[in-house]
Scaffold this motif. Sequence first.
Motif, PDB file in Angstrom:
ATOM      1  N   LYS A 106      58.656  56.799  34.161  1.00 55.71           N
ATOM      2  CA  LYS A 106      57.697  56.464  33.091  1.00 55.71           C
ATOM      3  C   LYS A 106      57.519  57.657  32.143  1.00 55.71           C
ATOM      4  N   GLY A 107      57.434  58.858  32.718  1.00 52.54           N
ATOM      5  CA  GLY A 107      57.307  60.053  31.891  1.00 52.54           C
ATOM      6  C   GLY A 107      58.519  60.262  31.009  1.00 52.54           C
ATOM      7  N   PHE A 111      58.459  60.517  27.042  1.00 53.37           N
ATOM      8  CA  PHE A 111      59.020  61.727  26.434  1.00 53.37           C
ATOM      9  C   PHE A 111      59.993  61.352  25.322  1.00 53.37           C
ATOM     10  N   GLN A 112      60.840  60.379  25.589  1.00 55.94           N
ATOM     11  CA  GLN A 112      61.856  60.030  24.603  1.00 55.94           C
ATOM     12  C   GLN A 112      61.271  59.270  23.425  1.00 55.94           C
ATOM     13  N   MET A 113      60.089  58.730  23.578  1.00 55.42           N
ATOM     14  CA  MET A 113      59.432  58.069  22.456  1.00 55.42           C
ATOM     15  C   MET A 113      58.567  59.042  21.649  1.00 55.42           C
ATOM     16  N   SER A 114      57.967  60.026  22.334  1.00 55.55           N
ATOM     17  CA  SER A 114      56.927  60.822  21.674  1.00 55.55           C
ATOM     18  C   SER A 114      57.241  62.312  21.586  1.00 55.55           C
ATOM     19  N   CYS A 115      58.046  62.848  22.480  1.00 52.69           N
ATOM     20  CA  CYS A 115      58.238  64.301  22.558  1.00 52.69           C
ATOM     21  C   CYS A 115      59.629  64.734  22.106  1.00 52.69           C
ATOM     22  N   PHE A 116      60.582  63.806  22.203  1.00 52.07           N
ATOM     23  CA  PHE A 116      61.981  64.112  21.929  1.00 52.07           C
ATOM     24  C   PHE A 116      62.190  64.678  20.530  1.00 52.07           C
ATOM     25  N   PHE A 117      61.430  64.194  19.556  1.00 46.95           N
ATOM     26  CA  PHE A 117      61.673  64.573  18.165  1.00 46.95           C
ATOM     27  C   PHE A 117      61.461  66.068  17.931  1.00 46.95           C
ATOM     28  N   CYS A 118      60.594  66.694  18.697  1.00 52.70           N
ATOM     29  CA  CYS A 118      60.375  68.143  18.557  1.00 52.70           C
ATOM     30  C   CYS A 118      61.096  68.919  19.660  1.00 52.70           C
ATOM     31  N   HIS A 119      60.971  68.466  20.891  1.00 50.03           N
ATOM     32  CA  HIS A 119      61.480  69.253  22.017  1.00 50.03           C
ATOM     33  C   HIS A 119      62.938  68.938  22.365  1.00 50.03           C
ATOM     34  N   ASN A 182      45.639  59.746  24.115  1.00 49.30           N
ATOM     35  CA  ASN A 182      45.703  58.284  24.164  1.00 49.30           C
ATOM     36  C   ASN A 182      46.686  57.761  25.210  1.00 49.30           C
ATOM     37  N   LEU A 183      47.515  58.618  25.776  1.00 51.60           N
ATOM     38  CA  LEU A 183      48.418  58.169  26.842  1.00 51.60           C
ATOM     39  C   LEU A 183      47.659  57.839  28.122  1.00 51.60           C
ATOM     40  N   GLY A 184      46.444  58.336  28.235  1.00 55.42           N
ATOM     41  CA  GLY A 184      45.713  58.165  29.486  1.00 55.42           C
ATOM     42  C   GLY A 184      46.183  59.184  30.512  1.00 55.42           C
ATOM     43  N   SER A 190      52.554  61.652  34.068  1.00 56.76           N
ATOM     44  CA  SER A 190      53.966  61.239  34.181  1.00 56.76           C
ATOM     45  C   SER A 190      54.853  62.112  33.306  1.00 56.76           C
ATOM     46  N   VAL A 191      54.412  62.385  32.085  1.00 56.58           N
ATOM     47  CA  VAL A 191      55.216  63.226  31.187  1.00 56.58           C
ATOM     48  C   VAL A 191      55.331  64.639  31.760  1.00 56.58           C
ATOM     49  N   ALA A 192      54.233  65.181  32.255  1.00 56.19           N
ATOM     50  CA  ALA A 192      54.267  66.525  32.842  1.00 56.19           C
ATOM     51  C   ALA A 192      55.215  66.572  34.039  1.00 56.19           C
ATOM     52  N   MET A 193      55.185  65.531  34.856  1.00 53.51           N
ATOM     53  CA  MET A 193      56.077  65.497  36.019  1.00 53.51           C
ATOM     54  C   MET A 193      57.541  65.406  35.585  1.00 53.51           C
ATOM     55  N   TYR A 194      57.794  64.657  34.530  1.00 48.78           N
ATOM     56  CA  TYR A 194      59.171  64.549  34.035  1.00 48.78           C
ATOM     57  C   TYR A 194      59.660  65.893  33.496  1.00 48.78           C
ATOM     58  N   ILE A 195      58.827  66.586  32.717  1.00 50.41           N
ATOM     59  CA  ILE A 195      59.211  67.900  32.184  1.00 50.41           C
ATOM     60  C   ILE A 195      59.502  68.867  33.325  1.00 50.41           C
ATOM     61  N   ALA A 196      58.666  68.845  34.337  1.00 45.89           N
ATOM     62  CA  ALA A 196      58.868  69.750  35.476  1.00 45.89           C
ATOM     63  C   ALA A 196      60.169  69.449  36.206  1.00 45.89           C
ATOM     64  N   LYS A 197      60.427  68.180  36.438  1.00 44.25           N
ATOM     65  CA  LYS A 197      61.611  67.803  37.224  1.00 44.25           C
ATOM     66  C   LYS A 197      62.909  67.959  36.427  1.00 44.25           C
ATOM     67  N   GLU A 198      62.882  67.512  35.173  1.00 47.80           N
ATOM     68  CA  GLU A 198      64.123  67.440  34.401  1.00 47.80           C
ATOM     69  C   GLU A 198      64.488  68.770  33.745  1.00 47.80           C
ATOM     70  N   PHE A 199      63.480  69.511  33.262  1.00 45.33           N
ATOM     71  CA  PHE A 199      63.793  70.694  32.449  1.00 45.33           C
ATOM     72  C   PHE A 199      63.484  72.016  33.155  1.00 45.33           C
ATOM     73  N   ILE A 200      62.355  72.093  33.839  1.00 47.06           N
ATOM     74  CA  ILE A 200      62.013  73.337  34.524  1.00 47.06           C
ATOM     75  C   ILE A 200      62.818  73.455  35.816  1.00 47.06           C
ATOM     76  N   GLN A 201      62.910  72.353  36.536  1.00 47.47           N
ATOM     77  CA  GLN A 201      63.750  72.254  37.738  1.00 47.47           C
ATOM     78  C   GLN A 201      63.380  73.273  38.798  1.00 47.47           C
ATOM     79  N   GLU A 202      62.125  73.652  38.835  1.00 49.23           N
ATOM     80  CA  GLU A 202      61.608  74.506  39.905  1.00 49.23           C
ATOM     81  C   GLU A 202      60.253  73.944  40.326  1.00 49.23           C
ATOM     82  N   GLU A 203      59.914  74.212  41.543  1.00 49.53           N
ATOM     83  CA  GLU A 203      58.632  73.734  42.025  1.00 49.53           C
ATOM     84  C   GLU A 203      57.506  74.513  41.354  1.00 49.53           C
TER      85      GLU A 203
END
Length: 321
Positions: A106-107, A111-119, A182-184, A190-203
């Motif tokens: 979900k994150g 991300f691909q709808m709202s964050c991708f354009f900048c990050h 507004n994401l709730g 969910s977005v934070a978890m996706y950033i951590a898993k996909e890009f930071i890749q560290e616990e």
Amino acid sequence: MSGRSVTTPFRISETLLRSESILIFRMNAHPRQEAIMRLLKPVVMTLGLLSFVVLFVSIAQVQSQEMDHSSMDMEGGEMKEMDGMEDMQSMDDMNMKEPNAMAVMKGKMIFQMSCFFCHGRKGEGDGPASRFIGPYSHPRPNNFTMGIFKFRSTESGDLPMLTDLMRTIREGIPGYMPSFRNLGEDGIKSVAMYIAKEFIQEELPTTTTIKYVKHVGPYAYSAKSALRGRLLFNIMKCNECHGDDGKAGRMDLRDERQLMIHPVDLTRQETFGNGTSHEDIYRTIMTGLDGTPMPGYNDSFKGEEDSAWDLVHYILSLQGR
């Protein structure tokens, strides 16, 4: 319905019959012509019937194409090339038994709808809109893969906690990044978890060694506390970057990308990217802003963390608060 005339099979038949009548009329006009017309009559009738059949087949095909949505190439390359479609299909490849797999997915979609354009798709801060954000000066969209985060509640040099990422997503960065409140809370997490898993890749750390003390006692907001903070401001050489009046006149500083960076104008709370509350300013002083010249002062206040509130109060006094 549009005003355009529609050719129907009945009109075609009427036209053919009229043509035939004209043909017969002309046949009566001259014997030689009559003979020729008799020869041509079967041909004309055959062509008319063929046209009639072809017209019906064409109409049937058009109607079939309009209704048959299965004719869309959903499995072809065209749909796969659309943004996000490969990600939707990657759900099949994802091990849905992994903890939080659905939340991460979900994150990713958010991300691909709202964050991708900048990050950017790979979280490297190079999205299509990034070139318009700070091309020659700080800040630019963060490159998550570098593991450098300004807004943390952890020690300088450490990764942020998940709650830190969530706070930035929730609150945004005034002047640069909108709030995604507004994401709730579920969407933000969910977005934070996706950033951590996909890009930071560290616990990410779940606790911090930064000592947070309550805003009470002799270090509660008072004129005396603000005066003590003013002394600290000069002793700790905060004025060298932020100026004696807190209006940040220094122009020769660079961030980790060697982009020009200007110290925050402490007299204007709207320039504070890490929050403007008492607690936000305390956290910024203690942790610093990684990637910028602003260091963390946790070690400087070790054992005397209470006195950090004096510095907070002085900064607030610069804003008339």
